[in-house]
Design a protein around this motif. Structure first.
Motif, PDB file in Angstrom:
ATOM      1  N   SER A 106       0.829  -1.203   0.000  1.00 45.67           N
ATOM      2  CA  SER A 106       0.000   0.000   0.000  1.00 45.67           C
ATOM      3  C   SER A 106       0.865   1.254   0.000  1.00 45.67           C
ATOM      4  O   SER A 106       2.063   1.201   0.298  1.00 45.67           O
ATOM      5  N   GLY A 107       0.220   2.371  -0.312  1.00 49.25           N
ATOM      6  CA  GLY A 107       0.924   3.645  -0.279  1.00 49.25           C
ATOM      7  C   GLY A 107       1.408   3.984   1.123  1.00 49.25           C
ATOM      8  O   GLY A 107       2.547   4.421   1.308  1.00 49.25           O
ATOM      9  N   ALA A 108       0.529   3.779   2.103  1.00 53.69           N
ATOM     10  CA  ALA A 108       0.898   4.109   3.484  1.00 53.69           C
ATOM     11  C   ALA A 108       2.146   3.342   3.914  1.00 53.69           C
ATOM     12  O   ALA A 108       2.997   3.872   4.636  1.00 53.69           O
ATOM     13  N   VAL A 111       5.149   5.076   2.651  1.00 54.11           N
ATOM     14  CA  VAL A 111       5.442   6.256   3.473  1.00 54.11           C
ATOM     15  C   VAL A 111       6.144   5.825   4.763  1.00 54.11           C
ATOM     16  O   VAL A 111       7.166   6.393   5.155  1.00 54.11           O
ATOM     17  N   PHE A 142      -1.793  14.592   3.080  1.00 55.18           N
ATOM     18  CA  PHE A 142      -2.385  13.253   3.156  1.00 55.18           C
ATOM     19  C   PHE A 142      -1.326  12.247   2.733  1.00 55.18           C
ATOM     20  O   PHE A 142      -0.857  12.262   1.596  1.00 55.18           O
ATOM     21  N   HIS A 143      -0.955  11.373   3.664  1.00 54.94           N
ATOM     22  CA  HIS A 143       0.044  10.353   3.345  1.00 54.94           C
ATOM     23  C   HIS A 143      -0.433   8.954   3.712  1.00 54.94           C
ATOM     24  O   HIS A 143       0.378   8.032   3.755  1.00 54.94           O
ATOM     25  N   GLY A 144      -1.720   8.792   3.998  1.00 53.89           N
ATOM     26  CA  GLY A 144      -2.225   7.462   4.314  1.00 53.89           C
ATOM     27  C   GLY A 144      -2.843   7.392   5.695  1.00 53.89           C
ATOM     28  O   GLY A 144      -3.068   8.424   6.336  1.00 53.89           O
ATOM     29  N   GLU A 194       3.830  16.348  -0.633  1.00 47.43           N
ATOM     30  CA  GLU A 194       3.175  16.000  -1.900  1.00 47.43           C
ATOM     31  C   GLU A 194       3.434  17.154  -2.874  1.00 47.43           C
ATOM     32  O   GLU A 194       3.187  18.307  -2.516  1.00 47.43           O
ATOM     33  N   GLU A 199      -5.612  15.056  -1.600  1.00 46.94           N
ATOM     34  CA  GLU A 199      -6.788  14.956  -0.730  1.00 46.94           C
ATOM     35  C   GLU A 199      -7.205  16.312  -0.184  1.00 46.94           C
ATOM     36  O   GLU A 199      -8.371  16.529   0.112  1.00 46.94           O
ATOM     37  N   ASP A 227       6.047  12.534  -1.966  1.00 51.95           N
ATOM     38  CA  ASP A 227       4.998  11.530  -1.993  1.00 51.95           C
ATOM     39  C   ASP A 227       4.243  11.715  -3.313  1.00 51.95           C
ATOM     40  O   ASP A 227       3.408  12.611  -3.429  1.00 51.95           O
ATOM     41  N   ILE A 229       2.456   9.322  -4.706  1.00 51.31           N
ATOM     42  CA  ILE A 229       1.530   8.192  -4.791  1.00 51.31           C
ATOM     43  C   ILE A 229       0.290   8.569  -5.611  1.00 51.31           C
ATOM     44  O   ILE A 229      -0.239   7.751  -6.348  1.00 51.31           O
ATOM     45  N   GLN A 230      -0.135   9.817  -5.501  1.00 54.87           N
ATOM     46  CA  GLN A 230      -1.278  10.274  -6.298  1.00 54.87           C
ATOM     47  C   GLN A 230      -0.851  11.082  -7.523  1.00 54.87           C
ATOM     48  O   GLN A 230      -1.426  10.938  -8.609  1.00 54.87           O
ATOM     49  N   LYS A 256      -0.560   3.373  -5.853  1.00 57.78           N
ATOM     50  CA  LYS A 256      -1.769   3.528  -6.654  1.00 57.78           C
ATOM     51  C   LYS A 256      -1.631   2.986  -8.084  1.00 57.78           C
ATOM     52  O   LYS A 256      -1.719   1.789  -8.285  1.00 57.78           O
TER      53      LYS A 256
HETATM   54  C1  LIG Z   1      -3.544   7.447  -1.475  1.00 57.13           C
HETATM   55  C2  LIG Z   1      -2.359   8.129  -0.935  1.00 57.13           C
HETATM   56  C3  LIG Z   1      -1.559   7.542   0.051  1.00 57.13           C
HETATM   57  C4  LIG Z   1      -1.905   6.247   0.734  1.00 57.13           C
HETATM   58  O1  LIG Z   1      -1.997   5.169  -0.127  1.00 57.13           O
HETATM   59  P1  LIG Z   1      -2.764   3.848   0.352  1.00 57.13           P
HETATM   60  O2  LIG Z   1      -2.499   2.858  -0.736  1.00 57.13           O
HETATM   61  O3  LIG Z   1      -4.213   4.211   0.479  1.00 57.13           O
HETATM   62  O4  LIG Z   1      -2.181   3.452   1.654  1.00 57.13           O
HETATM   63  C5  LIG Z   1      -0.417   8.232   0.460  1.00 57.13           C
HETATM   64  N1  LIG Z   1      -0.105   9.416  -0.083  1.00 57.13           N
HETATM   65  C6  LIG Z   1      -0.850  10.012  -1.023  1.00 57.13           C
HETATM   66  C7  LIG Z   1      -0.428  11.321  -1.587  1.00 57.13           C
HETATM   67  C8  LIG Z   1      -2.018   9.403  -1.476  1.00 57.13           C
HETATM   68  O5  LIG Z   1      -2.786  10.014  -2.383  1.00 57.13           O
END
Ligand SMILES: *Cc1c(COP(=O)(O)O)cnc(C)c1O
Length: 403
Positions: A106-108, A111, A142-144, A194, A199, A227, A229-230, A256
């Protein structure tokens, strides 16, 4: 017996933890930018699973890679090696210019992994006294959802009732390089940010912010962690959002869309010695780097590049932004975006974004409010110009004044 939406929703309400408030649409099929509910109604997916579906739903090439790998080998654990891991490292390192890769799920988790690695790097390489490492984060981040991560959130909803939290984090306003500079101490090991806050409502920092952050981190021996992830993997019209300012983070987090929505795959990509501090036994994950994940991620990266999705995100994102900005409405306060990471912020008088998301749903568009007043629009990157135009028409119908 056909199962109807209402029955499934009732069952969910009865048995599930109610930690989400989804729109009442029960999806059973997806292809490209389109999804269908159990009654067969079609919708344009304007969220793309928070950017996990950049490649479009059920991309056939990723599906084929997954099915092929599933018939061969799915999990070895990292106790043994598998024949996909090295190739995943090679592919993602070539694409992103990273020197070291640590795969997670997962993203979290990515992190958390980065936090552990930069702390250790701080003690062993930078020479920070034991237990004193500080990481600077931004307000409205937002990091999870893990404990360490929500502990440095500024959102009362995310952290309320979950303490006590891990110490060692310092918060500065997003987009304010002077505040960052003031917050850096000799014990600062990293700045985690980010490139665009997703978010929080697609908040784009002032031009030059990331560049200045890069300079400050270099100057003070602080690891810069983006980060992505998004924002990463094509969402903003570049492979990584950092490219918009021509900067390179020391550590980049992706997740993601790394699997095109097929499977949880994330990774810590490192350009410095940070990941080098981890020795056998010091970090891991049973599923991290498994052959199925690696095969899926390799296919997901391949289609992103080979099918021109990143360029398409830039072109269609511009078309979407223009289209949404042209809507004449007295409830729209701001329309902003980069690539296909877009948001429509409504004025408080509109009474919240949720009702508009419901109205769009009845017109065949699925989008979700983020916080109270903002609608995020982030469709799969395979969207076509005529689909953008249709999407904009639906927004126009719901938002325009005098309708
Ligand atoms: C979605 C997201 C996360 C967390 O990812 P998960 O797979 O839901 O744990 C972390 N950072 C950012 C910027 C995100 O958008």
């Amino acid at each position: 017996m056909t199962v109807q939406s209402a029955d499934l929703i009732a069952l969910e309400q009865q048995l599930g933890a109610n930690n989400y408030k989804p729109l009442d649409v029960v999806l059973s099929r997806g292809q490209g930018v389109w999804v269908w509910d159990v009654e067969g109604r079609r919708y344009l997916d304007g969220l793309a699973a928070y950017s996990a579906i950049n490649q479009g739903h059920c991309h056939p090439r990723i599906a084929a890679a997954m099915i092929e790998q599933m018939g061969k080998l799915t999990l070895t654990s990292r106790a043994f090696r598998n024949d996909q891991l090295a190739l995943f490292y090679r592919d993602i390192a070539e694409l992103t210019g990273s020197h070291r890769v640590l795969p997670m799920n997962s993203g979290a988790e990515a992190v958390e992994t980065a936090i552990k690695a930069v702390r250790k790097w701080g003690y062993e390489v930078k020479g920070v006294p034991a237990g004193q490492a500080e990481i600077i984060v931004c307000a409205d981040n937002f990091h999870g959802r893990t404990l360490a991560v929500v502990g440095f959130s500024s959102d009362p909803e995310s952290r309320g009732g979950f303490g006590p939290f891990a110490p060692g984090f310092r918060m500065v306003p997003f987009g304010d390089a002077d505040a960052l500079e003031k917050a850096i101490t000799p014990n600062t090991v990293a700045f985690l940010v980010e490139p665009i806050q997703g978010e929080a409502g697609v908040i784009i920092p002032p031009a030059g912010y990331l560049k200045r952050a890069r300079e400050l981190c270099t100057q003070h021996g602080v690891t810069l962690i983006f980060d992505e992830i998004q924002t990463g993997l094509g969402r903003t019209g570049k492979l990584l959002a950092e490219e918009h300012e021509g900067v390179e983070a020391d550590v980049t987090l992706v997740g993601k869309a790394l699997s095109g929505g097929f499977y949880p795959v994330s990774a810590v990509l490192s350009n410095s010695e940070v990941l080098g501090v981890l020795k056998p036994g010091q970090h891991g994950s049973t599923f991290g780097g498994n052959p199925l994940a690696c095969a899926v991620a390799r296919a997901a990266l391949r289609v992103l590049v080979e099918e021109g999705m990143i360029e398409n995100a830039a072109i269609q994102g511009e078309r979407l932004l223009q289209g949404l900005r042209a809507i004449r409405s007295n409830i729209v306060r701001d329309v902003r975006g980069r690539g296909l990471m877009t948001a429509v912020e409504l004025a408080p008088e509109a009474g919240g974004a949720r009702g508009y998301c419901e109205a769009l749903k009845t017109r065949g568009v699925l989008v979700k409010e983020t916080h109270e007043h903002t609608i995020r629009v982030s469709p799969p990157l395979v969207i076509k110009p005529e689909e953008i135009d249709w999407l904009v028409e639906q927004f126009d119908a719901v938002l325009s004044s005098g309708n």
